[in-house]
Design a protein around this motif. Structure first.
Motif, short mmCIF file in Angstrom:
data_model
loop_
_atom_site.label_atom_id
_atom_site.label_comp_id
_atom_site.label_asym_id
_atom_site.label_seq_id
_atom_site.Cartn_x
_atom_site.Cartn_y
_atom_site.Cartn_z
N SER A 1 0.81 -1.21 0.00
CA SER A 1 0.00 0.00 0.00
C SER A 1 0.85 1.26 0.00
N LEU A 2 2.08 1.17 0.49
CA LEU A 2 2.95 2.34 0.56
C LEU A 2 3.65 2.65 -0.77
N ILE A 3 3.57 1.75 -1.71
CA ILE A 3 4.15 2.01 -3.04
C ILE A 3 3.18 2.85 -3.85
N TRP A 4 3.66 3.91 -4.44
CA TRP A 4 2.80 4.82 -5.18
C TRP A 4 2.13 4.08 -6.33
N PRO A 5 0.88 4.45 -6.65
CA PRO A 5 0.04 3.61 -7.53
C PRO A 5 0.61 3.32 -8.91
N GLU A 6 1.35 4.27 -9.51
CA GLU A 6 1.85 4.05 -10.87
C GLU A 6 3.16 3.27 -10.91
N ARG A 7 3.75 2.98 -9.77
CA ARG A 7 5.08 2.36 -9.73
C ARG A 7 4.97 0.84 -9.77
N HIS A 8 4.53 0.34 -10.91
CA HIS A 8 4.26 -1.10 -11.04
C HIS A 8 5.54 -1.93 -10.92
N GLU A 9 6.65 -1.43 -11.44
CA GLU A 9 7.90 -2.18 -11.35
C GLU A 9 8.35 -2.31 -9.90
N ARG A 10 8.19 -1.25 -9.10
CA ARG A 10 8.54 -1.33 -7.69
C ARG A 10 7.68 -2.35 -6.96
N LEU A 11 6.41 -2.42 -7.33
CA LEU A 11 5.53 -3.40 -6.71
C LEU A 11 5.96 -4.82 -7.04
N ARG A 12 6.30 -5.06 -8.30
CA ARG A 12 6.79 -6.41 -8.68
C ARG A 12 8.08 -6.74 -7.94
N ARG A 13 8.95 -5.75 -7.82
CA ARG A 13 10.22 -5.96 -7.12
C ARG A 13 10.00 -6.26 -5.65
N LEU A 14 9.08 -5.53 -5.03
CA LEU A 14 8.76 -5.77 -3.62
C LEU A 14 8.26 -7.19 -3.42
N ARG A 15 7.35 -7.63 -4.26
CA ARG A 15 6.78 -8.97 -4.10
C ARG A 15 7.85 -10.04 -4.29
N ALA A 16 8.75 -9.83 -5.23
CA ALA A 16 9.84 -10.80 -5.43
C ALA A 16 10.77 -10.81 -4.23
N ALA A 17 11.08 -9.63 -3.67
CA ALA A 17 11.95 -9.57 -2.50
C ALA A 17 11.30 -10.21 -1.28
N VAL A 18 9.98 -10.07 -1.15
CA VAL A 18 9.27 -10.73 -0.05
C VAL A 18 9.41 -12.24 -0.16
N ARG A 19 9.38 -12.77 -1.39
CA ARG A 19 9.59 -14.22 -1.56
C ARG A 19 10.99 -14.62 -1.13
N VAL A 20 11.99 -13.79 -1.45
CA VAL A 20 13.37 -14.08 -1.03
C VAL A 20 13.47 -14.10 0.48
N ALA A 21 12.95 -13.08 1.13
CA ALA A 21 13.04 -13.00 2.59
C ALA A 21 12.17 -14.06 3.26
N GLY A 22 11.04 -14.38 2.65
CA GLY A 22 10.16 -15.37 3.24
C GLY A 22 10.75 -16.76 3.28
#
Length: 324
Positions: free
Chosen positions: A186-207
């Protein structure tokens, strides 16, 4: 600065990056009714990112001001409760791309301690891959972090070796908790789709290997956490976009304490947050952080790790903890 001024400033910050947030923030700044609601919150909870993130966290609109205002005022009890309970804990793994040249120059292996770690996604510089300018990708990982460089940035030839990692935060987030992950999204600005994909991938790494995160104040718990680092590893305390949330006296206390601790200190904060003699004038019209090692400014870094403009005349020294 009053609340209206904070939202006008945020609108300027969002310009060129998020048309939706630029519009919402600029309209909120002129909306006495909504400002009155926001001003009922403690001053630290009136941040634009916090309000906009809380609305999106609950599925509120962001692409039309009239709709946004109607929804937000109708759900104000829900939105304000989230703003009181949550913090702007944006966890941007892209910042590892600007930290990496400094981390790789220190004696290996490293014991990483991140202050203001949020969910700890920046504690995995060894688990990401990197692409600097048009050079070949460094490392082999699902998450590839892109960074444009300028100056004589000492780009590493390999990712650092990390022997131990831990984070410190007043309110750590858990990558295994769907609610916490949704808040990060929710903290990622709405148009920043690449940042959202990157966040989700990093969450998988940390998870796959959740970090050790300690709840505590940075001026009270840091020394005890460093003492737990394994022998033979170089302790490295680092932080990005954290100290601006502290009052000046707490920042000064932290800077004084961290200089006395073993190992090294990497700061990555907005210009002026820390007094760092030798920092050049920041570039006009562009948001940057000042990347520094042990209080020595080295480069201007993009806030999301997207750029690294080196201005130091020499690369970071590859010295051990005994040099401190």
């Amino acid at each position: 600065m009053d609340t209206a001024g904070r939202y006008r400033g945020f609108a300027l910050e969002a310009r060129g990056h998020s048309p939706a947030y630029e519009l919402l923030a600029s309209r909120i700044a002129d909306d006495d009714g909504l400002l009155a609601l926001i001003d009922r919150l403690p001053e630290a909870k009136r941040q634009p990112n916090l309000l906009l993130g809380a609305v999106r966290h609950h599925g509120g609109p962001h692409d039309d001001y009239a709709t946004f205002r109607a929804w937000t005022t109708a759900h104000w009890d829900l939105v304000s409760a989230t703003m009181r309970a949550r913090s702007t804990q944006t966890n941007e793994p892209g910042r590892c791309a600007t930290l990496l040249p400094v981390l790789a120059a220190l004696p290996q292996p490293l014991a990483l301690i991140e202050v203001g770690a949020s969910a700890g996604l920046c504690l995995y510089p060894d688990r990401y891959a990197y692409r600097y300018d048009d050079r070949p990708v460094l490392g082999s990982a699902e998450v590839v972090l892109d960074c444009r460089t300028g100056g004589r940035a000492p780009l590493p030839r390999e990712v650092p070796a990390v022997a131990w990692r831990a984070g410190l935060d007043l309110n750590p987030l858990d990558v295994r908790d769907p609610g916490d992950v949704r808040w990060l999204e929710s903290l990622i600005w709405p148009e920043r789709h690449e940042r959202l994909r990157r966040l989700r991938a990093a969450v998988r790494v940390a998870g796959a290997d959740p970090p050790r995160l300690v709840r505590g104040d940075l001026n009270e718990a840091l020394a005890g956490l460093i003492a737990q680092a394994p022998a033979g590893a170089t302790p490295v305390v680092f932080h990005s976009a954290v100290l601006a949330y502290l009052p000046p006296e707490a920042r000064a206390a932290f800077a004084g304490t961290v200089r006395t601790l073993p190992g090294h200190w990497i700061s990555n904060e907005a210009p002026g947050v820390l007094p760092l003699p030798g920092t050049p004038e920041p570039p006009a019209g562009r948001a940057v952080f000042v990347l520094a090692l042990d209080g020595r400014p080295l480069a201007f870094a993009g806030p999301h790790g997207q750029s690294l403009d080196w201005f130091a005349s020499e690369p970071p020294p590859a010295t051990g903890p005994a040099a401190r």
